[in-house]
Scaffold this active site. Structure first.
Site, PDB file in Angstrom:
ATOM      1  CD  GLU A  20      35.683  39.914  30.763  1.00 44.10           C
ATOM      2  OE1 GLU A  20      35.275  38.976  31.486  1.00 44.10           O
ATOM      3  OE2 GLU A  20      35.049  40.977  30.615  1.00 44.10           O
ATOM      4  CG  ASP A  66      38.166  33.327  29.038  1.00 43.98           C
ATOM      5  OD1 ASP A  66      38.835  32.895  29.983  1.00 43.98           O
ATOM      6  OD2 ASP A  66      37.151  32.753  28.595  1.00 43.98           O
ATOM      7  CG  ASP A 120      35.905  40.959  34.290  1.00 44.68           C
ATOM      8  OD1 ASP A 120      36.007  39.718  34.285  1.00 44.68           O
ATOM      9  OD2 ASP A 120      34.884  41.571  34.666  1.00 44.68           O
ATOM     10  CD  GLU A 128      39.609  36.379  31.752  1.00 45.27           C
ATOM     11  OE1 GLU A 128      39.633  35.231  32.236  1.00 45.27           O
ATOM     12  OE2 GLU A 128      38.537  36.964  31.432  1.00 45.27           O
TER      13      GLU A 128
END
Length: 265
Positions: free
Chosen positions: A74, A78, A147, A150
């Site tokens: 994650e 991101d 979450d 990502e």
């Protein structure tokens, strides 16, 4: 019937009676088969060479074992998402300044957008969750879905590199698609959802001016969100003016496209 036959018959009856509950118990304990990950890969638009990466991206910390949870992926995803969207905006909007690009980037990579993309991929049915998260509705939890979205992007980056991740992101987070998805709601609802997503108070609306006769009034109204310059709208009723004010604020913040400006380009 001999004693042996009777014992055998009784024994057979006992065994049969005992076997049925054991079989039923085994059936109850049989794990639920998870949907085929190839279907998820098809929706995402990427076939993994290393399926362990995808499995990890789908594993919540409540169900993590030796393979680990999605948290590190994650973190990586991101950053990949931010870079890919910034890359796309920079190329698509050569005349936009840094402030405009930043506002558009913020609108596209926000948590709500990630959750919506994960829901479109039907990620929830594939999640590895602990019992508490399952019973708590984790498969539909927006925070978990964001979450995991990502994490999947991070997994694609590790599996096949930036170009593969950007191709998926361009399809899933395209500015046009995001705008269409937002415009399915009215401006006031969209503005309220955006403010709530930022953790800000609910937007308010203030009449700045009322003009015209009673039978044909004209209202000028400001849409106000804490920490953001107000949006101004004009309409023949308070409701219409509020909608236009919310629309003006959404356009200025880069969350909605300015159709009029786009038509002139």
């Amino acid at each position: 019937m001999s004693a042996a036959d009777g014992a055998g018959g009784a024994g057979t009856g006992i065994d049969a009676g005992a076997e049925a509950p054991r079989s039923a118990s085994r059936a109850r304990r049989a794990p639920r088969r998870r949907p085929d990950l190839s279907l998820l890969e098809e929706r995402i638009g990427h076939r993994f060479a290393d399926h362990g990466l995808l499995t990890r991206a789908l594993t919540h910390v409540s169900a993590a074992s030796g393979a680990g949870s999605y948290q590190r992926l994650e973190f990586l995803g991101d950053r990949v998402l931010g870079l890919a969207v910034a890359d796309g905006l920079y190329a698509a909007l050569p005349r936009a300044d840094e402030g405009d690009l930043s506002r558009r980037l913020s609108g596209l990579v926000r948590r709500e957008s990630c959750a919506a993309v994960a829901a479109a991929w039907d990620v929830g049915t594939h999640l590895h969750l602990g019992g508490g998260e399952v019973h708590g509705g984790g498969r539909h939890n927006a925070a978990i879905l964001a979450d995991v979205c990502e994490a999947i992007l991070g997994a694609i980056f590790l599996d096949a590199g930036y170009a593969a991740a950007k191709a998926v992101i361009d399809r899933a987070f395209a500015a046009g698609d995001q705008t269409e998805g937002t415009r399915s709601r009215d401006p006031k609802s969209a503005l309220q959802e955006w403010a709530q997503g930022k953790g800000w108070p609910t937007p308010t609306y203030a009449v700045v001016e009322r003009a015209g006769p009673d039978h044909a009034p004209s209202f000028r109204i400001e849409a106000r969100v804490a920490g953001v310059e107000p949006g101004l709208g004009v309409g023949g009723s308070k409701r219409l003016a509020e909608q236009e004010a919310a629309r003006a604020l959404l356009i200025r913040e880069g969350l909605w496209a300015d159709d009029a400006a786009a038509a002139q380009e």
